[in-house]
Design an enzyme around this catalytic site. Structure first.
Site, short mmCIF file in Angstrom:
data_model
loop_
_atom_site.label_atom_id
_atom_site.label_comp_id
_atom_site.label_asym_id
_atom_site.label_seq_id
_atom_site.Cartn_x
_atom_site.Cartn_y
_atom_site.Cartn_z
CG ASP A 73 -9.44 -20.20 -31.74
OD1 ASP A 73 -9.12 -20.31 -33.07
OD2 ASP A 73 -8.14 -20.87 -31.10
CE1 TYR A 106 -10.20 -24.88 -31.56
CE2 TYR A 106 -10.78 -26.28 -30.34
CZ TYR A 106 -10.93 -24.74 -30.02
OH TYR A 106 -11.07 -23.27 -29.61
CD GLU A 116 -9.28 -17.03 -31.26
OE1 GLU A 116 -8.52 -16.54 -29.66
OE2 GLU A 116 -10.33 -17.25 -31.02
#
Length: 732
Positions: free
Chosen positions: A105, A309, A9
């Site tokens: 992601d 995350y 990303e």
């Protein structure tokens, strides 16, 4: 044998993946190795077309062209990142690339970034998915060993497309309709409108609130303070005559102990952090905005690789993570965390349901440390603050409960009930991980303060020295700050009046927005000048209050967006048809536009200034944002804006408040906003003394102020003489 293209990303993530995959030929827009080619997006490379790209008639904002319902909706390459898109497209179509691994992601928007790029590039190659929760070398290697087929995430992609198309169809149509109808820059949307509605309603509740007097009665002896309560254990008395009658009844009487109950209480640590809870604590403890905390977390996840995350809505971990806990504990066995981490490692980790529960984890588990050993000296102050919160919470869930002996005393004074309670700590347990022992405690449910109690037993008599009535007033509801607003967005049913079925719907669907979008929604409301800040409090502007009268009522309800989020979740799990959802959204947008068209209300600018726009000549509007004041042209098509003042980090040498910087160019001056302070000075002179950063050196400030005081005492013609003549300065 061909190569595999890995699509990340962001460049920073791409570089890390390339390092782990032994790709070392840096080609600028990608990095190549013998087996893998790693490239990246820059956020979204592709988006939905603007209205005017479908039809030139949409170029002019007009009520006649609404609603805009293009079908099918088309993709376009975003101009600002177009160069990278064409580089990625070239790689995807390269003849020696046999397969694409999506490594964006691991969430709904990440899937959209990748799939839209692949679709716009016209690629039809096999797809696999890398789905990881941390960016450590070990996590990346494990992820590549356990790649999943891209087909598993088709429904997630459909849900992402539905979200994007629904927001376009509803948001752009309503925003254009409002702006055209009222000739003002007004915007609305499925999440921002109900969020703003809650804030405006709270302000109305505060303004219409009428405080009521109430009374409490306290009886004291030398060792204990007793509180009067009624049979329902309520302390408040709303009739003064009732309070006076009780006072008359108990004055001069002793208290007889009716009961003494002792119970050993155990309190488990709060659950692990999800993003919203972390944003709340970041705001409550450190004053960080939701956007700031997410940005800090992103750096700790991507750059430093020390936390997992961030965009998660779960506060639990799964059973497969339990085996990695010792390695994570070893990694954080440093500095202030070493003692607690070592203690846990030396004992037995009990993976109980308070923090391990597969059923309560969706896409990602709670935020916890990775197996990467951190170098705390590499972290900024902000990063250390957020890291510290996560690590202490992680340690605390594996530590023993906080144990204390709760003592409740009930006494009777001439037939009236008086009570007291005390707490004796038996074991700090998980609270030992925190510097402030009571940081995790909320307000007492019964309103009674803990105190050190004397040894008492049933039948004892307490000599009462004084009985007093305390006159108090009920308080208006508090304004939202960013922390409490996040709570309201997550659980709107607790902040608005809804029936039980609606409350259940809101609770089940996660409220307004998602963990990934709430911070952006709050920022958007500030940037559109619908909100401003007073200290930490969030206050709606006059524009916001009027806007809420103009926006269709259904769009202001949190139930609508909650239902949408529930639908999107069902689409991502394959339980609901995506096309039916989009048909409903198109019909809904049409109905909303019609609602605006027939609305007879008017919009009046209440913040108009006497200054004319240098571009178009119309009067400008004064608006406030998070860092200061701006003038903006009232004409949407003109769009001219200019700064009036901004709050800086420079401190007033007199009262220590943050100074405002006003004016332009050489005419800029620093002004203290304090009502009792007259400090103002040209920026050029101020910066010479206190450095160009605007940060004030305490010793220099002290020397400067003493110099000014001396000049004042010598009777020089000094503008500060009258102000400073009688002031004393501390040289410490």
């Amino acid at each position: 044998m061909g190569k595999i293209l890995v699509f990340a990303e962001k460049p920073s993530v791409g570089r890390e993946l390339a390092k782990v995959l032994n790709c070392n030929q840096n080609k600028g827009s990608y990095i190549e190795g013998s087996k893998y080619v790693v490239t990246w997006a820059l956020g979204h490379l592709v988006g939905l077309q603007d209205p005017e790209d479908y039809d030139v008639k949409y170029k002019k904002w007009s009520m006649e062209t609404l609603p805009m319902i293009p079908k099918p909706m088309k993709l376009t390459v975003l101009k600002k990142t177009s160069k990278q898109f064409y580089e990625v497209k070239k790689l995807m179509l390269r003849s020696d690339i046999d397969e694409i691994i999506i490594a964006t992601d691991a969430g709904r928007e990440g899937e959209l970034v990748a799939r839209w790029t692949i679709e716009k590039a016209g690629v039809r190659k096999p797809i696999k998915r890398l789905w990881i929760s941390s960016q450590t070398n070990k996590a990346i290697l494990d992820g590549f060993k356990n790649l999943r087929p891209g087909s598993e995430y088709v429904n997630l992609y459909k849900a992402a497309v539905c979200r994007a198309e629904a927001d376009w169809v509803v948001g752009l149509n309503v925003t254009r309709a409002l702006t055209c109808k009222y000739n003002a820059q007004l915007s609305a949307g499925r999440v921002q409108s109900p969020t703003l509605a809650m804030i405006v309603q709270r302000e109305e509740d505060i303004k219409s609130f009428k405080p009521k007097n109430y009374y409490t009665i306290t009886a004291k002896n030398n060792n204990v303070s007793l509180q009067w309560v009624n049979n329902n254990n309520t302390q408040s008395i709303f009739e003064e005559s009732t309070a006076n009658n009780i006072l008359t009844k108990v004055k001069g009487r002793d208290a007889k102990v009716v009961s003494v109950t002792e119970s050993l209480k155990k309190k488990l640590s709060p659950a692990l952090y999800d993003l919203t809870e972390l944003q709340r604590d970041g705001n409550k403890i450190w004053g960080y905005s939701a956007k700031q905390t997410l940005s800090i977390m992103q750096r700790l996840y991507e750059n430093h690789k020390v936390l997992t995350y961030p965009r998660t809505d779960s506060r639990y971990i799964t059973t497969d993570v339990v085996a990695t806990l010792p390695d994570r504990l070893k990694a954080i066995s440093i500095g202030a965390y070493r003692a607690a981490a070592t203690q846990i490692l030396n004992g037995r980790i009990v993976a109980n349901k308070s923090f391990v529960d597969n059923s309560r984890v969706s896409d990602h588990h709670a935020i916890i440390p990775t197996e990467e050993r951190p170098n705390l000296t590499n972290l900024s102050t902000e990063e250390k603050h957020i890291y510290d919160l996560v690590i202490k919470r992680f340690l605390s869930v594996m530590m023993p409960p906080f144990e204390y002996l709760q003592t409740n005393i009930e006494t009777e004074i001439n037939g009236e009930k008086f009570v007291a309670k005390g707490k004796v700590i038996k074991s700090k347990g998980w609270k030992a991980a925190y510097d402030r022992e009571d940081m995790e405690d909320g307000p007492s449910e019964d309103g009674l303060k803990d105190q050190v109690l004397p040894l008492l037993k049933k039948g004892d008599t307490l000599e009462i020295n004084s009985v007093d009535s305390n006159k108090l007033q009920t308080k208006a509801p508090a304004r939202f700050n960013e922390g409490t607003l996040l709570s309201a967005m997550e659980n709107p049913q607790k902040f608005i009046s809804v029936d039980k079925d609606s409350a259940r719907t809101l609770g089940a669907t996660g409220g307004l927005g998602t963990v990934a979008t709430r911070a952006d929604i709050i920022e958007k409301l500030f940037n559109s000048f619908s909100l401003e800040k007073k200290g930490k409090e969030i206050v709606p502007t006059a524009k916001a209050k009027q806007l809420m009268e103009l926006v269709p009522s259904e769009l202001k309800s949190p139930l609508l967006t909650a239902k949408w989020e529930g639908d999107l979740e069902d689409i991502s799990k394959g339980r609901k048809d995506a096309e039916k959802f989009l048909v409903d959204m198109r019909n809904y947008a049409t109905a909303l536009v019609q609602n605006v068209k027939v609305n007879g209300n008017k919009f009046v600018h209440e913040n108009i200034t006497g200054k004319k726009c240098p571009s178009c000549g119309k009067y400008m509007l004064e608006v406030k944002n998070k860092i200061g004041v701006m003038n903006v042209c009232q004409d949407r098509e003109c769009g001219h804006r200019e700064g009036v003042s901004r709050t800086t980090n420079a401190r007033c040498p007199e009262c220590k408040k943050k100074l405002e910087l006003r004016g332009h160019g050489d005419g800029q001056i620093y002004v203290c906003p304090g009502t009792s302070c007259n400090f103002r000075e040209k920026a050029v002179q101020f910066n010479k003394r206190f450095s160009n950063t605007g940060k004030v050196d305490k010793r220099e400030v002290s020397n400067y102020m003493n110099k000014m005081k001396k000049e004042a005492e010598e009777g020089l013609d000094n503008p500060f003489a009258a102000l400073l003549g009688n002031m004393k300065f501390d040289n410490k």
